[in-house]
Design an enzyme around this catalytic site. Structure first.
Site, PDB file in Angstrom:
ATOM      1  N   ASP A 105       0.809  -1.223   0.000  1.00 36.00           N
ATOM      2  CA  ASP A 105       0.000   0.000   0.000  1.00 36.00           C
ATOM      3  C   ASP A 105       0.841   1.271   0.000  1.00 36.00           C
ATOM      4  OD1 ASP A 105      -2.230  -1.681   0.110  1.00 36.00           O
ATOM      5  OD2 ASP A 105      -2.122  -1.776   2.287  1.00 36.00           O
TER       6      ASP A 105
ATOM      7  N   LYS B 166       1.686   1.962  -5.207  1.00 38.49           N
ATOM      8  CA  LYS B 166       2.199   1.391  -6.468  1.00 38.49           C
ATOM      9  C   LYS B 166       1.255   1.653  -7.637  1.00 38.49           C
ATOM     10  CE  LYS B 166       2.357  -2.590  -4.358  1.00 38.49           C
ATOM     11  NZ  LYS B 166       2.081  -2.170  -2.980  1.00 38.49           N
TER      12      LYS B 166
ATOM     13  N   GLY C 160      -4.560  -4.340  -3.809  1.00 38.82           N
ATOM     14  CA  GLY C 160      -5.570  -3.303  -3.993  1.00 38.82           C
ATOM     15  C   GLY C 160      -4.823  -2.050  -4.403  1.00 38.82           C
ATOM     16  N   HIS C 161      -4.878  -1.723  -5.686  1.00 37.44           N
ATOM     17  CA  HIS C 161      -4.101  -0.598  -6.215  1.00 37.44           C
ATOM     18  C   HIS C 161      -5.056   0.516  -6.628  1.00 37.44           C
ATOM     19  CE1 HIS C 161      -0.562  -3.513  -7.243  1.00 37.44           C
ATOM     20  NE2 HIS C 161      -0.880  -3.504  -5.968  1.00 37.44           N
TER      21      HIS C 161
ATOM     22  N   GLN D  80       1.807  -6.339  -3.392  1.00 39.31           N
ATOM     23  CA  GLN D  80       2.398  -6.537  -2.065  1.00 39.31           C
ATOM     24  C   GLN D  80       3.753  -5.815  -2.024  1.00 39.31           C
ATOM     25  OE1 GLN D  80       1.074  -9.726  -3.686  1.00 39.31           O
ATOM     26  NE2 GLN D  80      -0.739  -8.682  -2.980  1.00 39.31           N
TER      27      GLN D  80
HETATM   28  P1  GDP Z   1      -0.795   0.241  -3.543  1.00 43.98           P
HETATM   29  O1  GDP Z   1      -1.409  -1.025  -3.047  1.00 43.98           O
HETATM   30  O2  GDP Z   1       0.682   0.280  -3.323  1.00 43.98           O
HETATM   31  O3  GDP Z   1      -1.157   0.548  -4.968  1.00 43.98           O
HETATM   32  O4  GDP Z   1      -1.410   1.412  -2.649  1.00 43.98           O
HETATM   33  P2  GDP Z   1      -2.974   1.597  -2.266  1.00 43.98           P
HETATM   34  O5  GDP Z   1      -3.702   2.091  -3.451  1.00 43.98           O
HETATM   35  O6  GDP Z   1      -3.493   0.381  -1.592  1.00 43.98           O
HETATM   36  O7  GDP Z   1      -2.844   2.687  -1.121  1.00 43.98           O
HETATM   37  C1  GDP Z   1      -2.360   3.957  -1.374  1.00 43.98           C
HETATM   38  C2  GDP Z   1      -3.454   4.966  -1.009  1.00 43.98           C
HETATM   39  O8  GDP Z   1      -2.888   6.247  -0.914  1.00 43.98           O
HETATM   40  C3  GDP Z   1      -4.529   5.078  -2.072  1.00 43.98           C
HETATM   41  O9  GDP Z   1      -5.742   5.393  -1.452  1.00 43.98           O
HETATM   42  C4  GDP Z   1      -4.057   6.239  -2.935  1.00 43.98           C
HETATM   43  O10 GDP Z   1      -5.104   6.901  -3.600  1.00 43.98           O
HETATM   44  C5  GDP Z   1      -3.447   7.128  -1.891  1.00 43.98           C
HETATM   45  N1  GDP Z   1      -2.309   7.941  -2.348  1.00 43.98           N
HETATM   46  C6  GDP Z   1      -1.354   7.630  -3.250  1.00 43.98           C
HETATM   47  N2  GDP Z   1      -0.410   8.602  -3.314  1.00 43.98           N
HETATM   48  C7  GDP Z   1      -0.785   9.533  -2.411  1.00 43.98           C
HETATM   49  C8  GDP Z   1      -0.198  10.772  -1.980  1.00 43.98           C
HETATM   50  O11 GDP Z   1       0.861  11.205  -2.425  1.00 43.98           O
HETATM   51  N3  GDP Z   1      -0.869  11.446  -0.997  1.00 43.98           N
HETATM   52  C9  GDP Z   1      -2.035  11.003  -0.454  1.00 43.98           C
HETATM   53  N4  GDP Z   1      -2.599  11.713   0.502  1.00 43.98           N
HETATM   54  N5  GDP Z   1      -2.602   9.851  -0.839  1.00 43.98           N
HETATM   55  C10 GDP Z   1      -1.994   9.126  -1.795  1.00 43.98           C
HETATM   56  P1  IMO Z   2      -0.946  -4.245  -2.234  1.00 42.57           P
HETATM   57  O1  IMO Z   2      -0.554  -4.786  -3.580  1.00 42.57           O
HETATM   58  C1  IMO Z   2      -0.853  -4.747   2.083  1.00 42.57           C
HETATM   59  C2  IMO Z   2      -0.864  -8.869   3.578  1.00 42.57           C
HETATM   60  C3  IMO Z   2      -2.096  -9.333   4.346  1.00 42.57           C
HETATM   61  C4  IMO Z   2      -1.439 -10.325   5.300  1.00 42.57           C
HETATM   62  C5  IMO Z   2      -0.370 -10.968   4.424  1.00 42.57           C
HETATM   63  C6  IMO Z   2      -0.784 -12.292   3.792  1.00 42.57           C
HETATM   64  O2  IMO Z   2      -2.230  -3.510  -2.234  1.00 42.57           O
HETATM   65  O3  IMO Z   2       0.180  -3.501  -1.608  1.00 42.57           O
HETATM   66  P2  IMO Z   2      -2.397 -12.924   1.776  1.00 42.57           P
HETATM   67  O4  IMO Z   2      -3.859 -12.682   1.578  1.00 42.57           O
HETATM   68  O5  IMO Z   2      -1.531 -12.338   0.731  1.00 42.57           O
HETATM   69  O6  IMO Z   2      -2.078 -14.367   2.039  1.00 42.57           O
HETATM   70  O7  IMO Z   2      -2.042 -12.156   3.161  1.00 42.57           O
HETATM   71  O8  IMO Z   2      -0.079 -10.039   3.404  1.00 42.57           O
HETATM   72  N1  IMO Z   2      -1.149  -8.320   2.236  1.00 42.57           N
HETATM   73  C7  IMO Z   2      -1.094  -7.020   1.932  1.00 42.57           C
HETATM   74  N2  IMO Z   2      -0.869  -5.939   2.718  1.00 42.57           N
HETATM   75  N3  IMO Z   2      -1.023  -4.594   0.750  1.00 42.57           N
HETATM   76  C8  IMO Z   2      -1.217  -5.666  -0.044  1.00 42.57           C
HETATM   77  O9  IMO Z   2      -1.239  -5.569  -1.384  1.00 42.57           O
HETATM   78  C9  IMO Z   2      -1.306  -6.944   0.546  1.00 42.57           C
HETATM   79  N4  IMO Z   2      -1.506  -8.189   0.077  1.00 42.57           N
HETATM   80  C10 IMO Z   2      -1.397  -9.017   1.116  1.00 42.57           C
HETATM   81  O10 IMO Z   2      -2.711  -8.271   5.027  1.00 42.57           O
HETATM   82  O11 IMO Z   2      -0.786  -9.642   6.333  1.00 42.57           O
HETATM   83 MG    MG Z   3      -2.928  -1.656  -1.777  1.00 41.06          MG
END
Ligand code: GDP
Ligand code: IMO
Ligand code: MG
Length: 423
Positions: A13, A16, A40-41, A223
């Site tokens: 998270d 990416k 979850g991107h 991840q």
């Molecule tokens: P990922 O799994 O690495 O793609 O990241 P996620 O999408 O799960 O989580 C990142 C969260 O931060 C999302 O809700 C994005 O919309 C938000 N986000 C990304 N870049 C920024 C930033 O520079 N500032 C803020 N406030 N939010 C951001």
């Molecule tokens: P993105 O791509 C954050 C964590 C789960 C748990 C562990 C194992 O959005 O960054 P799993 O279901 O993969 O067997 O769970 O990994 N986990 C993540 N944490 N971002 C993710 O993906 C994750 N995908 C799995 O919370 O601790």
């Molecule tokens: Mg994510």
């Protein structure tokens, strides 16, 4: 060769999705190489928010072909619903390519994920319960069902019958669950196969040919480094290799095609699920990060644990991934703080650690050694030029760069595509 890997340097998270969306404007392919719909991107374009778990984030940029390569585990139902969601919202996913070698997440994988977590009790991993671990377990036990198997109903039925007989014994005798029937699973998955047929291909060959023609390939990690099955905080990890090597094994290309490895790092830290987290905060500062940073899971809605940036862990990510540059995200969230802490080492049982500890026991018991730097306490979310950032923010970025030895080439200051400083 113009292939670039984008990967998470922390516990996921990091942002990416938004990074890949930004870079995909110059890419011909965006490739998921591991993980499944545990990812979850999020991408935000002019107020419109897309949350993707299977389709690569590059899909939002016109002209970038999304590819799901062999190392991914695919829940066909989720993939189809994402294709439909994108189509309904005016994004065209028709160029999507899906590897025939990718493994399929089956209903018993999801069931087993849930009952195994329950069985672990207080020792649970906190998985996303999407069946990721059990699907990879079957892959390595050579009991997996691949996308290509769905196109030969006889083979599919034979394989499913064999594996389901075993799974039903486990479900009923070990976990006291009802057995699953083969008929409805066959019917459901054969229908998915029909829907996915237009996308299914040899993605390794496709990418190889694309690179030979001078096309640009972007690998989208899901991840992150500290969740890597081999290099993460085992057993509190996912069941794949989100580190740089995974991009190669997961897509069927060799190391010579890679010229850049971009690590995505959040300006602070978050983790969902259980496991060690040395800089975790249980105070008002942590609360602020959750609230201001909107730190709730894209997939599960779970509240993310938050803490200060950990440079011991980030240097580890630089090392195991051969990072060439870093994309720093969510710097705006730190605007709240008068001073900002950064862990530069750990101490545990009288010893100091500059390198990420090999032993889980040490990591659990270590205390971070912090440097404290001044905050800027002003809104930076509209800044797009590095020189317009407050000097404290510039210093924070330069301080991190200095400590990790890798340039920070991008800094995001908000979730919107436009809220970005490119250096
Ligand atoms: P990922 O799994 O690495 O793609 O990241 P996620 O999408 O799960 O989580 C990142 C969260 O931060 C999302 O809700 C994005 O919309 C938000 N986000 C990304 N870049 C920024 C930033 O520079 N500032 C803020 N406030 N939010 C951001
Ligand atoms: P993105 O791509 C954050 C964590 C789960 C748990 C562990 C194992 O959005 O960054 P799993 O279901 O993969 O067997 O769970 O990994 N986990 C993540 N944490 N971002 C993710 O993906 C994750 N995908 C799995 O919370 O601790
Ligand atoms: Mg994510």
């Amino acid at each position: 060769m113009p292939a670039t890997i984008v990967l998470g340097t922390q516990w996921g998270d990091e942002g990416k999705g938004r990074v890949v969306d930004h870079l995909a404007k110059d890419a011909d392919f965006a490739v998921r190489f591991q993980g499944g719909n545990n990812a979850g991107h999020t991408i935000v374009v002019e107020g419109e928010r897309f949350a993707l778990s299977m389709v690569p984030s590059g899909v939002i940029q016109p002209g970038c072909v999304p590819v799901i390569a062999s190392g991914v585990v695919v829940d066909p139902k989720v993939l189809i619903s994402e294709i439909d969601m994108l189509t309904e919202r005016g994004v065209d996913p028709s160029e999507l390519k899906l590897s025939a070698n990718a493994h399929v997440i089956m209903p018993y994988h999801r069931k087993l994920d849930a009952v195994m977590e329950r069985h672990l009790g207080v020792n649970n991993i906190g998985t996303t319960r999407k069946g990721i671990g059990p699907a990879y377990t079957d892959k390595y036990a050579r009991q997996g069902i691949r996308i290509q198997d769905l196109y030969d109903p006889k083979i599919f039925e034979d394989k499913l019958e064999l594996v389901l007989t075993e799974k039903n014994k486990i479900l009923t005798r070990v976990y006291n669950q009802l057995p699953m029937e083969i008929g409805p699973i066959l019917e459901e998955y054969l229908a998915y196969a029909e829907r996915l047929a237009p996308y299914t291909t040899d993605t390794s060959l496709l990418l190889f040919q694309g690179l030979a023609e001078g096309k640009m390939v972007l690998f989208e990690g899901a991840q992150a480094t500290l969740l890597d099955i081999d290099h993460g905080t085992y057993p509190f990890v996912t069941s794949s290799n989100p580190t740089a090597g995974g991009a190669l094994t997961g897509s069927g290309l060799g190391p010579k095609v890679i010229d850049k490895v971009i690590g995505v790092a959040k300006a602070y830290l978050s983790r969902v699920g259980t496991g060690p987290f040395p800089t975790e905060l249980h105070d008002a500062a942590g609360e602020t990060m959750v609230e201001v940073g909107g730190e709730f899971g894209t997939v599960t809605g779970r509240r993310r644990r938050c803490g200060w940036l950990d440079l011991v862990a980030l240097r580890y990510a630089v090392r195991v991934n051969s990072l060439t540059e870093v994309f720093l995200t969510k710097l705006d969230v730190l605007s709240e703080f008068e001073t900002i802490k950064v862990a530069n080492a750990y101490t545990s049982l009288g010893e100091t650690y500059d390198e990420f500890p090999r032993q889980q026991r040490v990591l659990y018991n270590c205390a971070p050694v912090y440097d404290e730097v001044p905050g800027w306490q002003t809104d930076i979310s509209a800044i797009t030029d590095f020189n317009d950032l407050p000097k404290e923010a510039r210093r924070y970025i330069e301080y991190i760069e200095h400590r990790i030895g890798v340039p920070i080439k991008w800094v995001s200051v908000g979730a919107e595509r436009s809220q970005l400083v490119v250096r």
